[in-house]
Design an enzyme around this catalytic site. Structure first.
Site, PDB file in Angstrom:
ATOM      1  N   ASP A  35     -36.519   5.771   5.358  1.00 12.75           N
ATOM      2  CA  ASP A  35     -35.661   6.582   4.492  1.00 12.75           C
ATOM      3  C   ASP A  35     -36.447   7.041   3.272  1.00 12.75           C
ATOM      4  O   ASP A  35     -37.042   6.221   2.574  1.00 12.75           O
ATOM      5  CB  ASP A  35     -34.454   5.746   4.060  1.00 12.75           C
ATOM      6  CG  ASP A  35     -33.470   6.521   3.205  1.00 12.75           C
ATOM      7  OD1 ASP A  35     -33.369   7.744   3.393  1.00 12.75           O
ATOM      8  OD2 ASP A  35     -32.808   5.896   2.361  1.00 12.75           O
ATOM      9  N   ASP A  39     -35.426  14.739   2.977  1.00 13.50           N
ATOM     10  CA  ASP A  39     -34.877  13.423   3.283  1.00 13.50           C
ATOM     11  C   ASP A  39     -34.856  13.143   4.785  1.00 13.50           C
ATOM     12  O   ASP A  39     -34.048  13.700   5.514  1.00 13.50           O
ATOM     13  CB  ASP A  39     -33.464  13.316   2.714  1.00 13.50           C
ATOM     14  CG  ASP A  39     -32.841  11.950   2.922  1.00 13.50           C
ATOM     15  OD1 ASP A  39     -33.588  11.001   3.220  1.00 13.50           O
ATOM     16  OD2 ASP A  39     -31.615  11.834   2.774  1.00 13.50           O
TER      17      ASP A  39
END
Length: 385
Positions: free
Chosen positions: A89, A273
């Site tokens: 992440d 992201d």
């Protein structure tokens, strides 16, 4: 009809809320339906491996693509090593894995860290913390131990031992924790993220990591640490300054389609992201885009479109730092069935500051090889091979 839940993974501390971002669920379906989860687990047994590259200073870690929802890599913690699969992440900074004392039903399905079997374990005085993500929150305690990823060793790495797992689709997914690669300002209680540990101690030669991610079975997805393997992109990298040294945030000039600006007309911000599945923007703007792409939606769902109608759809062009980055329908349209397709835009970012902020998730990152350069606070983009 039920749908898969696609999630973003922005985290913040219970003590100090660093970013007011709650990402949205796009679809709803249990991951176990049609045997998808069981089949994935059978085909992807736990293993820790390192891929050799042309540059010996680069460590390339294989990533498993779980149903285009998340990318999962392997790490070990402790002495002797205990192995875990973690979601990668870039919009959070903490590392956490499930604790042996986790009582949540989902914890019993996967691997849990046992401090009693590690000679290098150090207690952090039982500090209780909470991490909140777009898909839920976890609570746990801080600990310190040796963490290994792709052959790189981060000694005295502080991480979180989770007493529960995230809800929704993530509760069913085959993972044992999350490894964040955002800036240290987002880390809980000022603890150093694993990337900063590796960089500070000279374990990696450059403060750089990069992603090549793919939906295609014949192309393995990779996380590169300490450098860039240029075999995975076409043309030169184009560099974009980071505007927010917390998240990997940049400025976008405009978003256009058919030579018409459809969003970001006066410039806007965007977060790169890998923890988000799709393209997220302000709800009202996304609704307008969906209406222009799909004036005749299926089943009263604006994102559902007949596949035969997608053939003539033009690319969506993101202009960043003066360069155009087109996303063809191959990327922003996904097939649900033989006749039904899905448009991979979703709203929900209007509470961010500034109000028009976009999240460029995996849809964008599959099209463009992405380099995250911490040393120069910039992001490099080039078309993926």
């Amino acid at each position: 009809m039920k749908w898969l839940v696609l999630l973003g993974l922005v985290a913040f501390s219970e003590c100090i809320v660093k970013i007011p971002l709650t990402k949205v669920n796009i679809m709803q379906e249990t991951l176990g339906e049609k045997g998808l989860l069981n089949n994935f687990l059978k085909e992807h047994a736990y293993r820790l491996s390192k891929i050799s590259t042309r540059n010996s200073d680069i460590t390339s870690v294989p990533l498993r693509n779980f149903l285009d929802l998340m990318y999962i890599g392997n790490i070990t913690i402790g002495s002797p090593p205990q192995q875990f699969s973690v979601i990668i992440d870039t919009s959070s900074s903490d590392l956490w894995v499930s604790f042996i004392y986790c009582q949540a039903p989902s914890c019993s399905k996967y691997l849990r860290y046992n401090p009693k079997t590690s000679s290098s374990f150090q207690s952090d005085e039982g500090k209780h913390i909470k991490l909140t993500y777009g898909s839920g929150s976890i609570t746990g305690v801080l600990a310190t131990d040796t963490v290994r990823i792709g052959g790189l060793i981060a000694k005295s790495q502080t991480f979180v031992l989770s007493m529960n797992k995230l809800s929704g689709a993530l509760e069913q997914a085959p993972y044992d924790g999350i490894m964040g690669l955002a800036y240290p300002s987002l880390a809980i209680l000022g603890t150093p993220p694993i990337f900063d540990n590796l960089n500070k101690n000279g374990i990696i030669s450059e403060p750089v990591f990069a992603f090549f991610i793919s939906s295609w079975p014949h192309k393995s997805s990779l996380l590169m640490l300490g450098g860039v393997d240029h075999a995975y992109h076409k043309g030169a990298l184009k560099w974009v300054p980071v505007t927010e040294a917390g998240l990997w945030q940049i400025t976008v000039d405009r978003i256009s389609m058919n030579r018409k600006v459809i969003a970001c007309s006066g410039g806007c911000q965007a977060i790169l992201d890998i923890g988000s599945s799709y393209l997220l923007g302000p709800t009202d703007i996304v609704r307008s885009i969906l209406r222009s792409i799909n004036p005749s939606p299926l089943q009263n769902e604006q994102r559902l479109i007949s596949c035969h109608r997608t053939i003539t759809l033009p690319p969506v062009i993101f202009t960043i730092n003066g360069m155009d980055y087109p996303l063809t329908r191959k990327y922003y349209i996904q097939k649900v069935s033989e006749d039904i397709c899905f448009i991979t835009f979703n709203g929900g970012t209007e509470n961010l500051s500034p109000p028009e902020t976009w999240v460029l998730g995996d849809i964008f990152l599959r099209a463009y090889f992405t380099v995250f350069d911490r040393g120069n606070n910039r992001i490099g983009l080039a078309r993926a091979v």
